[in-house]
Scaffold this motif. Structure first.
Motif, PDB file in Angstrom:
ATOM      1  N   ASP A  90      66.992  55.496  42.053  1.00  0.00           N
ATOM      2  CA  ASP A  90      68.384  55.635  41.596  1.00  0.00           C
ATOM      3  C   ASP A  90      68.514  56.025  40.121  1.00  0.00           C
ATOM      4  N   CYS A  91      67.440  56.517  39.500  1.00  0.00           N
ATOM      5  CA  CYS A  91      67.575  56.957  38.106  1.00  0.00           C
ATOM      6  C   CYS A  91      68.067  58.402  38.058  1.00  0.00           C
ATOM      7  N   ASP A  92      68.742  58.763  36.991  1.00  0.00           N
ATOM      8  CA  ASP A  92      69.249  60.115  36.793  1.00  0.00           C
ATOM      9  C   ASP A  92      68.439  60.763  35.676  1.00  0.00           C
ATOM     10  N   LYS A  93      67.468  61.578  36.056  1.00  0.00           N
ATOM     11  CA  LYS A  93      66.524  62.145  35.084  1.00  0.00           C
ATOM     12  C   LYS A  93      67.231  62.986  34.029  1.00  0.00           C
ATOM     13  N   LYS A  94      68.190  63.788  34.442  1.00  0.00           N
ATOM     14  CA  LYS A  94      68.868  64.672  33.497  1.00  0.00           C
ATOM     15  C   LYS A  94      69.590  63.876  32.421  1.00  0.00           C
ATOM     16  N   GLN A  95      70.322  62.848  32.819  1.00  0.00           N
ATOM     17  CA  GLN A  95      71.054  62.044  31.841  1.00  0.00           C
ATOM     18  C   GLN A  95      70.113  61.210  30.971  1.00  0.00           C
ATOM     19  N   VAL A 101      71.935  57.618  29.268  1.00  0.00           N
ATOM     20  CA  VAL A 101      71.843  56.464  30.157  1.00  0.00           C
ATOM     21  C   VAL A 101      70.837  55.468  29.602  1.00  0.00           C
ATOM     22  N   SER A 102      71.220  54.208  29.565  1.00  0.00           N
ATOM     23  CA  SER A 102      70.316  53.134  29.158  1.00  0.00           C
ATOM     24  C   SER A 102      69.487  52.688  30.356  1.00  0.00           C
ATOM     25  N   ILE A 103      68.283  52.247  30.075  1.00  0.00           N
ATOM     26  CA  ILE A 103      67.400  51.787  31.134  1.00  0.00           C
ATOM     27  C   ILE A 103      67.961  50.565  31.857  1.00  0.00           C
ATOM     28  N   LEU A 192      58.320  54.398  29.130  1.00  0.00           N
ATOM     29  CA  LEU A 192      58.563  55.667  28.455  1.00  0.00           C
ATOM     30  C   LEU A 192      58.761  56.828  29.427  1.00  0.00           C
ATOM     31  N   PHE A 193      58.061  56.789  30.573  1.00  0.00           N
ATOM     32  CA  PHE A 193      58.027  57.970  31.442  1.00  0.00           C
ATOM     33  C   PHE A 193      58.442  57.699  32.888  1.00  0.00           C
ATOM     34  N   TYR A 194      59.091  56.590  33.169  1.00  0.00           N
ATOM     35  CA  TYR A 194      59.378  56.209  34.556  1.00  0.00           C
ATOM     36  C   TYR A 194      60.186  57.260  35.312  1.00  0.00           C
ATOM     37  N   TYR A 195      61.002  58.053  34.609  1.00  0.00           N
ATOM     38  CA  TYR A 195      61.848  59.050  35.261  1.00  0.00           C
ATOM     39  C   TYR A 195      61.034  60.233  35.797  1.00  0.00           C
ATOM     40  N   ASP A 196      59.778  60.393  35.304  1.00  0.00           N
ATOM     41  CA  ASP A 196      58.864  61.426  35.810  1.00  0.00           C
ATOM     42  C   ASP A 196      57.765  60.693  36.575  1.00  0.00           C
TER      43      ASP A 196
END
Length: 235
Positions: A90-95, A101-103, A192-196
């Motif tokens: 449910d994370c939004d990589k672009k934002q 967006v805060s973690i 640091l990199f969870y969105y990737d």
């Protein structure tokens, strides 16, 4: 394992004609082959991690949780991916990349909780079953042993010489303290990199292996198995 890897790469790779190259890197890798023929089960763990990622990316969180819980039961090290999987859902990589967006925003979501409950329940169920069958010996050999393990042979670890010098000491303090730098870098890389997803897992695994107090050739498989996924769409 080849089928699960092919399916995962095909689901993410824009240039599908190169899928076979990524799969071949792993299946025909001399390290993969040697470790398998000598009886190492680490490739089974890698396959379970592949399947977990596949279902996670397909947003089938119950299936992902079931397989992930099994993988951690099978060998404890995939536990390092737990909070990256959780934050990726449910994370939004672009934002996130734009700093909007805060973690901690929407930290608890239905999908995240579902994945967590299913994976934890699966792990606990298997642990309970095998504890019932084998008793304390299972808990010690499977989990607790890693907190006090000392190995002064066949070891590439950065702590090798220290362990060699302290091997006859009865204290296990050093074995426990060695977890501090290891888990510090693993957690930092994850946040640091969870969105990737692929990159975060690769960095986490590399850090975990590099700072582990026991390091043999089979540990190289853990991060080598993720390299092909990082290469996807980065050419």
């Amino acid at each position: 394992m080849g089928i699960s890897m092919w399916s995962l790469i095909e689901s993410q790779n824009r240039n599908k004609q190169n899928t076979w190259l990524y799969v071949a890197f792993w299946l025909f890798n001399p390290v993969t082959i040697v470790m398998s023929t000598r009886g190492s089960n680490d490739n089974i763990i890698a396959m379970l991690v592949y399947v977990t990622m596949y279902y996670l990316l397909k947003k089938e969180y119950v299936k992902a949780g079931l397989v992930y819980g099994l993988s951690v039961h099978f060998k404890i090290y995939p536990i390092i991916y737990s909070f990256v999987f959780y934050l990726y859902i449910d994370c939004d990589k672009k934002q996130i990349l734009q700093g909007k967006v805060s973690i901690f925003r929407n930290f608890f979501t239905a999908n995240r909780i579902t994945f967590t409950l299913v994976s934890a329940s699966t792990f606990i169920a298997f642990t309970g079953l095998f504890y019932y069958i084998y008793g304390y010996e299972f808990l010690y050999e499977g989990y607790l042993y890693h907190f006090v393990r000392k190995d002064n042979r066949h070891n590439y670890s950065v702590y090798f010489y220290t362990i060699y010098q302290l091997y006859d000491k009865s204290s296990s303090t050093f074995a426990i303290l060695a977890f501090i730098p290891q888990w510090s870098v693993v957690i930092a890389a994850g946040f640091l990199f969870y969105y990737d997803l692929f990159f975060a897992m690769l960095i986490q695994t590399w850090c975990f292996v590099a700072f582990n107090k026991v390091l043999t050739e089979q540990y190289f498989l853990w991060y080598m198995s993720i390299i092909p996924f990082v290469c996807i769409n980065n050419g």
